[in-house]
Write an enzyme that holds these catalytic residues in place. Structure first.
Site, PDB file in Angstrom:
ATOM      1  N   CYS A 196       0.892  -1.180   0.012  1.00 59.89           N
ATOM      2  CA  CYS A 196      -0.004   0.119   0.036  1.00 59.89           C
ATOM      3  C   CYS A 196       0.782   1.347  -0.204  1.00 59.89           C
ATOM      4  O   CYS A 196       0.373   2.169  -0.382  1.00 59.89           O
ATOM      5  CB  CYS A 196      -0.904  -0.009   1.164  1.00 59.89           C
ATOM      6  SG  CYS A 196      -0.243  -0.141   2.606  1.00 59.89           S
ATOM      7  N   ALA A 228      -9.091  -9.872   4.753  1.00 55.33           N
ATOM      8  CA  ALA A 228      -8.730 -10.924   5.697  1.00 55.33           C
ATOM      9  C   ALA A 228      -7.281 -11.314   5.819  1.00 55.33           C
ATOM     10  O   ALA A 228      -6.772 -12.232   6.215  1.00 55.33           O
ATOM     11  CB  ALA A 228      -9.504 -12.252   5.181  1.00 55.33           C
TER      12      ALA A 228
END
Length: 420
Positions: free
Chosen positions: A50, A188
């Site tokens: 990210c 998840a």
């Protein structure tokens, strides 16, 4: 062959730019193969998180420009935006940067541990794709060794601080009593697992985990006594959520403005706190325009994160010393290997010349030529063959004024100690 590290990160580009060069994990093997097919690129590893997309490769001086051109033509980014954000490091600078990244010293959160696992995963994917050779293999093994030492020999990992921690801390600033808040976590992976852990420690009792694969969501939900749902069930779960934190690898947004508007109506416009940790973003930017939504991205977490950085600065200085020693060690090994390769080539060259002359001498002996004459001819010819090109190069160096070549030659042949 040169080692390169090039890419963009949270320091050089905003999330709107970073998401355009982020890679889907499922397509990474093909990306690696395409990069390796470029002229001047020999080995390649790609790290995409990210906060950064970085390409580690070996090749000649044209490698970085070819990789940059490839990014422009294969990602949704213009050359001007890429040029303004891209950095390219070579040799010892590239080695130092790789070690700093793995040790968490170049992260948005100083010392965060997740990046090491992400880098190990990127290396494993490249190994499986066949794009790692001896040079990058040696670099990453040394990098992981140094990162482990940083973790064990310094306090860089104490008082855990991460993007997940910062997201929960921001929620605590907004919700006075976390026990009465309901959270919807999308994804998840490791980051969402950390978010769930921090939320649980903050007192949140009601959590829903949404994931593309229900089995993975259920496995994680069991640990936190949460509910597990599929991504397509998010519209049903969203109206009950006071806190929404999302971190998936989806190439397209999961939450759109229309879906959130419908949820707000059902909530009677009760405010909703949202943090989008994903790159590319999971939540459409337009969602932030809604008056009852407080939407934040990874870039908005900086202030909270920086409050916790100061406690790790001493440890970071110690880590930098370990990395500096690691870079020196790696570069010495690299130079030693270069010397071994050169020595091997010299040995093979001299052996070839010797065998050629020896074969001629043996034929002369078989033909009855005087052995003494054969040996003298062999010795004279072999010496001339071995020394011809070096002597030509030395004469040229002398005429060009490159006296250091002559000095090195005297040292190589120990000419100044002949009388001893």
């Amino acid at each position: 062959m040169t080692i390169w590290a090039l890419g963009i990160n949270h320091k050089t580009a905003p999330v709107a730019v970073r998401e355009r060069v982020a890679f889907d994990p499922a397509g990474m093997p093909l990306v690696l193969q395409r990069l390796q097919e470029l002229d001047s690129v020999s080995e390649v590893v790609v790290l995409s998180t990210c906060n950064r997309t970085e390409i580690y490769c070996t090749g000649d001086d044209r490698g970085p420009s070819l990789v940059a051109d490839w990014l422009v033509h294969n990602r949704e980014i213009g050359s001007a935006d890429l040029d303004a954000s891209l950095y390219a490091l070579e040799e010892s600078d590239a080695v130092a940067h790789t070690m700093r990244v793995a040790s968490g010293l170049d992260s948005l959160v100083l010392g965060e541990p997740q990046i090491l696992g992400q880098m190990k995963s990127a290396f494993a994917v490249a190994q499986e794709a066949g794009t790692v050779g001896s040079e990058l293999g040696r670099l990453f093994r040394q990098t992981f060794s140094i990162a482990k030492r940083v973790r064990t020999d310094t306090a860089i990992g104490q008082n855990p601080v991460s993007v997940a921690f910062a997201a929960v801390r921001m929620a605590q600033h907004i919700f006075a009593d976390m026990k009465n808040s309901r959270a919807l976590l999308i994804g998840a992976g490791e980051t969402i697992e950390l978010v769930a852990r921090h939320l649980q420690q903050a007192g949140v009792r009601h959590m829903t985990l949404a994931n593309r694969t229900l089995a993975r969501a259920q496995h994680l939900a069991q640990e936190f006594h949460a509910e597990a749902v599929l991504l397509e069930d998010i519209p049903l779960a969203l109206p009950d959520a006071d806190i929404v934190i999302s971190s998936t690898a989806s190439p397209l947004p999961i939450l759109g403005k229309g879906m959130v508007e419908k949820a707000l109506k059902k909530r009677r416009h009760k405010p909703m706190f949202m943090v989008d940790i994903a790159v590319p973003r999971d939540i459409e930017e337009e969602v932030g325009e809604l008056s009852d939504v407080y939407l934040y991205t990874v870039d908005d977490l900086r202030d909270i994160i920086e409050e916790n950085v100061r406690s790790r600065e001493d440890a970071a200085r110690q880590a930098e010393e370990l990395i500096s020693a690691g870079v020196d060690h790696f570069m010495r090994e690299l130079r030693a290997l270069d010397a071994v390769n050169t020595l091997t080539d010299i040995r093979q060259h001299v052996d070839t010349l010797r065998e050629d002359q020896l074969e001629k001498a043996l034929k002369q002996l078989q033909n009855g030529t005087d052995p003494e004459k054969v040996l003298r001819t062999f010795a004279h010819t072999f010496s001339n063959k071995v020394l011809h090109k070096p002597m030509t190069a030395l004469r040229r160096a002398g005429s060009e004024g490159r006296l250091e070549v002559l000095d090195w030659s005297r040292e190589l042949f120990d000419l100044d100690n002949r009388s001893e």
